[in-house]
Design a protein around this motif. Structure first.
Motif, PDB file in Angstrom:
ATOM      1  N   ALA A   1     -14.500 -23.002  -5.289  1.00 56.70           N
ATOM      2  CA  ALA A   1     -15.264 -24.249  -5.425  1.00 56.70           C
ATOM      3  C   ALA A   1     -16.730 -24.033  -5.078  1.00 56.70           C
ATOM      4  N   ASP A   2     -17.008 -23.148  -4.128  1.00 57.08           N
ATOM      5  CA  ASP A   2     -18.384 -22.904  -3.709  1.00 57.08           C
ATOM      6  C   ASP A   2     -18.988 -21.817  -4.594  1.00 57.08           C
ATOM      7  N   GLY A   3     -20.112 -22.151  -5.222  1.00 57.78           N
ATOM      8  CA  GLY A   3     -20.731 -21.252  -6.204  1.00 57.78           C
ATOM      9  C   GLY A   3     -20.949 -19.840  -5.680  1.00 57.78           C
ATOM     10  N   GLU A   4     -21.514 -19.752  -4.450  1.00 57.11           N
ATOM     11  CA  GLU A   4     -21.863 -18.422  -3.942  1.00 57.11           C
ATOM     12  C   GLU A   4     -20.611 -17.603  -3.608  1.00 57.11           C
ATOM     13  N   SER A   5     -19.621 -18.248  -2.950  1.00 57.15           N
ATOM     14  CA  SER A   5     -18.428 -17.453  -2.626  1.00 57.15           C
ATOM     15  C   SER A   5     -17.650 -17.106  -3.888  1.00 57.15           C
ATOM     16  N   CYS A   6     -17.728 -17.987  -4.903  1.00 53.41           N
ATOM     17  CA  CYS A   6     -17.032 -17.662  -6.155  1.00 53.41           C
ATOM     18  C   CYS A   6     -17.689 -16.450  -6.820  1.00 53.41           C
ATOM     19  N   ARG A   7     -19.021 -16.417  -6.784  1.00 51.06           N
ATOM     20  CA  ARG A   7     -19.723 -15.238  -7.353  1.00 51.06           C
ATOM     21  C   ARG A   7     -19.336 -13.970  -6.586  1.00 51.06           C
ATOM     22  N   ASN A   8     -19.259 -14.089  -5.260  1.00 52.45           N
ATOM     23  CA  ASN A   8     -18.835 -12.941  -4.439  1.00 52.45           C
ATOM     24  C   ASN A   8     -17.435 -12.485  -4.817  1.00 52.45           C
ATOM     25  N   LEU A   9     -16.560 -13.477  -5.001  1.00 46.81           N
ATOM     26  CA  LEU A   9     -15.169 -13.174  -5.360  1.00 46.81           C
ATOM     27  C   LEU A   9     -15.131 -12.424  -6.695  1.00 46.81           C
ATOM     28  N   ILE A  10     -15.866 -12.942  -7.670  1.00 45.88           N
ATOM     29  CA  ILE A  10     -15.870 -12.316  -9.003  1.00 45.88           C
ATOM     30  C   ILE A  10     -16.440 -10.889  -8.901  1.00 45.88           C
ATOM     31  N   ASN A  11     -17.544 -10.740  -8.159  1.00 43.21           N
ATOM     32  CA  ASN A  11     -18.133  -9.398  -8.012  1.00 43.21           C
ATOM     33  C   ASN A  11     -17.157  -8.424  -7.367  1.00 43.21           C
ATOM     34  N   THR A  12     -16.443  -8.920  -6.350  1.00 44.73           N
ATOM     35  CA  THR A  12     -15.473  -8.044  -5.679  1.00 44.73           C
ATOM     36  C   THR A  12     -14.365  -7.633  -6.642  1.00 44.73           C
ATOM     37  N   PHE A  13     -13.836  -8.617  -7.392  1.00 41.44           N
ATOM     38  CA  PHE A  13     -12.792  -8.285  -8.379  1.00 41.44           C
ATOM     39  C   PHE A  13     -13.322  -7.259  -9.385  1.00 41.44           C
ATOM     40  N   GLU A  14     -14.519  -7.523  -9.910  1.00 40.99           N
ATOM     41  CA  GLU A  14     -15.058  -6.624 -10.949  1.00 40.99           C
ATOM     42  C   GLU A  14     -15.217  -5.206 -10.406  1.00 40.99           C
ATOM     43  N   GLU A  15     -15.720  -5.119  -9.162  1.00 47.16           N
ATOM     44  CA  GLU A  15     -15.938  -3.806  -8.555  1.00 47.16           C
ATOM     45  C   GLU A  15     -14.604  -3.092  -8.338  1.00 47.16           C
TER      46      GLU A  15
ATOM     47  N   GLN B   1       0.839  -1.206   0.000  1.00 49.83           N
ATOM     48  CA  GLN B   1       0.000   0.000   0.000  1.00 49.83           C
ATOM     49  C   GLN B   1       0.869   1.249   0.000  1.00 49.83           C
ATOM     50  N   LYS B   2       1.951   1.170   0.758  1.00 53.98           N
ATOM     51  CA  LYS B   2       2.852   2.316   0.842  1.00 53.98           C
ATOM     52  C   LYS B   2       3.468   2.608  -0.525  1.00 53.98           C
ATOM     53  N   PHE B   3       3.999   1.565  -1.163  1.00 55.33           N
ATOM     54  CA  PHE B   3       4.646   1.798  -2.463  1.00 55.33           C
ATOM     55  C   PHE B   3       3.617   2.171  -3.539  1.00 55.33           C
ATOM     56  N   PHE B   4       2.463   1.507  -3.548  1.00 55.14           N
ATOM     57  CA  PHE B   4       1.459   1.848  -4.559  1.00 55.14           C
ATOM     58  C   PHE B   4       1.007   3.300  -4.391  1.00 55.14           C
ATOM     59  N   SER B   5       0.860   3.739  -3.146  1.00 52.16           N
ATOM     60  CA  SER B   5       0.391   5.115  -2.959  1.00 52.16           C
ATOM     61  C   SER B   5       1.437   6.132  -3.414  1.00 52.16           C
ATOM     62  N   GLU B   6       2.717   5.742  -3.395  1.00 51.63           N
ATOM     63  CA  GLU B   6       3.770   6.615  -3.963  1.00 51.63           C
ATOM     64  C   GLU B   6       3.474   6.918  -5.431  1.00 51.63           C
ATOM     65  N   TYR B   7       2.829   5.936  -6.090  1.00 55.31           N
ATOM     66  CA  TYR B   7       2.526   6.111  -7.517  1.00 55.31           C
ATOM     67  C   TYR B   7       1.052   6.463  -7.719  1.00 55.31           C
ATOM     68  N   ASN B   8       0.439   6.950  -6.638  1.00 53.60           N
ATOM     69  CA  ASN B   8      -0.938   7.414  -6.704  1.00 53.60           C
ATOM     70  C   ASN B   8      -1.906   6.315  -7.109  1.00 53.60           C
ATOM     71  N   GLN B   9      -1.616   5.127  -6.675  1.00 48.08           N
ATOM     72  CA  GLN B   9      -2.395   3.958  -7.093  1.00 48.08           C
ATOM     73  C   GLN B   9      -3.041   3.291  -5.881  1.00 48.08           C
ATOM     74  N   ALA B  10      -4.371   3.130  -5.932  1.00 52.94           N
ATOM     75  CA  ALA B  10      -5.057   2.438  -4.833  1.00 52.94           C
ATOM     76  C   ALA B  10      -4.884   0.934  -4.991  1.00 52.94           C
ATOM     77  N   SER B  11      -4.715   0.242  -3.862  1.00 49.80           N
ATOM     78  CA  SER B  11      -4.598  -1.215  -3.896  1.00 49.80           C
ATOM     79  C   SER B  11      -5.489  -1.813  -2.813  1.00 49.80           C
ATOM     80  N   ALA B  12      -5.752  -3.118  -2.929  1.00 49.36           N
ATOM     81  CA  ALA B  12      -6.642  -3.771  -1.965  1.00 49.36           C
ATOM     82  C   ALA B  12      -6.129  -5.170  -1.692  1.00 49.36           C
ATOM     83  N   GLN B  13      -6.578  -5.744  -0.597  1.00 52.01           N
ATOM     84  CA  GLN B  13      -6.182  -7.112  -0.280  1.00 52.01           C
ATOM     85  C   GLN B  13      -7.337  -8.074  -0.547  1.00 52.01           C
ATOM     86  N   VAL B  14      -7.063  -9.154  -1.274  1.00 58.10           N
ATOM     87  CA  VAL B  14      -8.066 -10.216  -1.450  1.00 58.10           C
ATOM     88  C   VAL B  14      -7.416 -11.536  -1.036  1.00 58.10           C
ATOM     89  N   LEU B  15      -7.981 -12.167  -0.010  1.00 58.00           N
ATOM     90  CA  LEU B  15      -7.454 -13.460   0.438  1.00 58.00           C
ATOM     91  C   LEU B  15      -8.463 -14.555   0.101  1.00 58.00           C
TER      92      LEU B  15
END
Ligand code: GLU
Length: 296
Positions: free
Chosen positions: A133-147, A112-126
């Motif tokens: 494998a689970d349909g609903e959490s996979c849909r959530n994951l995809i929605n989060t990535f897309e957003e 986050q520190k280095f990305f912000s040096e370049y004015n770039q927002a970053s996020a953590q996805v674990l």
């Protein structure tokens, strides 16, 4: 292979490489060994800074960028001064998971520190294998990535090592990054580690090993070139996990390049500019592609 076919493939490789500059959604995976100084096993800030700069620049070119970063366990071991070898086998898993929890937080703070040096927002996805494998959490994951991508954020992904149990552990970020590439329909996956790319054998033990710069199609014969060693001891992936990742990525319709981060991270720029660097695995979309066929 006859000389004419060899020349045709060389030509095909060079002209296909030029198309990489048009890729729109890029996943970059970096291995633990590329984030640490070889001599001390401590974090290499120069390398992490350079990575943040290259990826922020790709964003500024209008690309969607996702980073899959290893290094949580290594950063945790560094922070706590832990030598895993002194622990009994039974307690090692707990220690490793504790190290990953400490190290993941530290790693994200640094990104986050280095990305912000370049004015770039970053996020953590674990995530774990279960997340896709689970349909609903996979849909959530995809929605989060897309957003996140529509908000121009660079997601920084890792396996959720501190909670994953063996059964649902992907275990290596080569495969994890290929899984991410397939669910977000990335068109290019770049795997950065401490190897130049694919050889016919391990070049560290066989001086006659031949380098392969272009793979138009994954074959069973090619899978035999996989060796499970990185030479560094810091990460968990080897050539076999990279080849398995190649199967997932290419079948899902994504090109994949394996390249050596030890040559410096300008290599990302050079790959995007179409230079003949590393090994290119050409996308070969399987119309019946299902991620679940590859991960269980
Ligand atoms: N998830 C592990 C970590 O962050 C790395 C897995 C790998 O080396 O591929 O430490």
């Amino acid at each position: 292979m006859d000389e004419i076919r060899k020349q045709e493939l060389e030509q095909e490789n060079l002209s296909y490489r030029k198309e990489l500059q048009n890729r729109k959604r890029i996943v970059v995976k970096i291995g633990s060994s590329s984030l640490l100084h070889k001599t001390t096993q401590r974090l290499n800030y120069y390398q992490i800074d350079h990575l943040a700069r290259e990826l922020s620049d790709l964003k500024n070119q209008g690309k969607d960028v996702v980073l899959v970063s290893s290094g949580a366990a290594a950063a945790g071991r560094e922070a706590l001064g832990i030598d895993l070898d002194i622990y009994r086998q039974e307690t090692r898993m707990n220690i490793k998971q504790a190290c990953a929890a400490v190290g993941q937080a530290r790693l994200i703070e640094i990104y986050q520190k280095f990305f912000s040096e370049y004015n770039q927002a970053s996020a953590q996805v674990l995530m774990t294998k279960l997340t896709v494998a689970d349909g609903e959490s996979c849909r959530n994951l995809i929605n989060t990535f897309e957003e996140l991508l529509s908000l121009n954020v660079i997601p920084v992904v890792n396996e959720n090592d501190s909670v994953a149990t063996d059964e649902f552990l992907v275990g290596d970020n080569d495969n994890l990054s290929a899984m991410v590439s397939s669910v977000i329909h990335a068109d290019l996956l770049i795997l950065l580690s401490d190897v130049d790319g694919l050889y016919t054998d391990d070049p560290r033990s066989n001086r006659n090993a031949r380098f392969i710069d272009y793979v138009p199609k994954m074959t069973d014969h090619l899978m035999e070139f996989g060796k499970s060693s990185t030479g560094s001891g810091a990460g968990t992936g080897g050539m076999s996990t990279k080849l398995h990742a190649g199967r997932i990525a290419t079948a899902s319709g994504c090109d994949m390049v394996i390249a050596n981060a030890d040559l410096g991270l300008k290599i990302i720029h050079d790959i995007m500019a179409g230079e003949n660097i590393g090994t290119l695995f050409r996308a070969d979309r399987d119309p019946d592609f299902h991620l679940s066929d590859y991960i269980f």
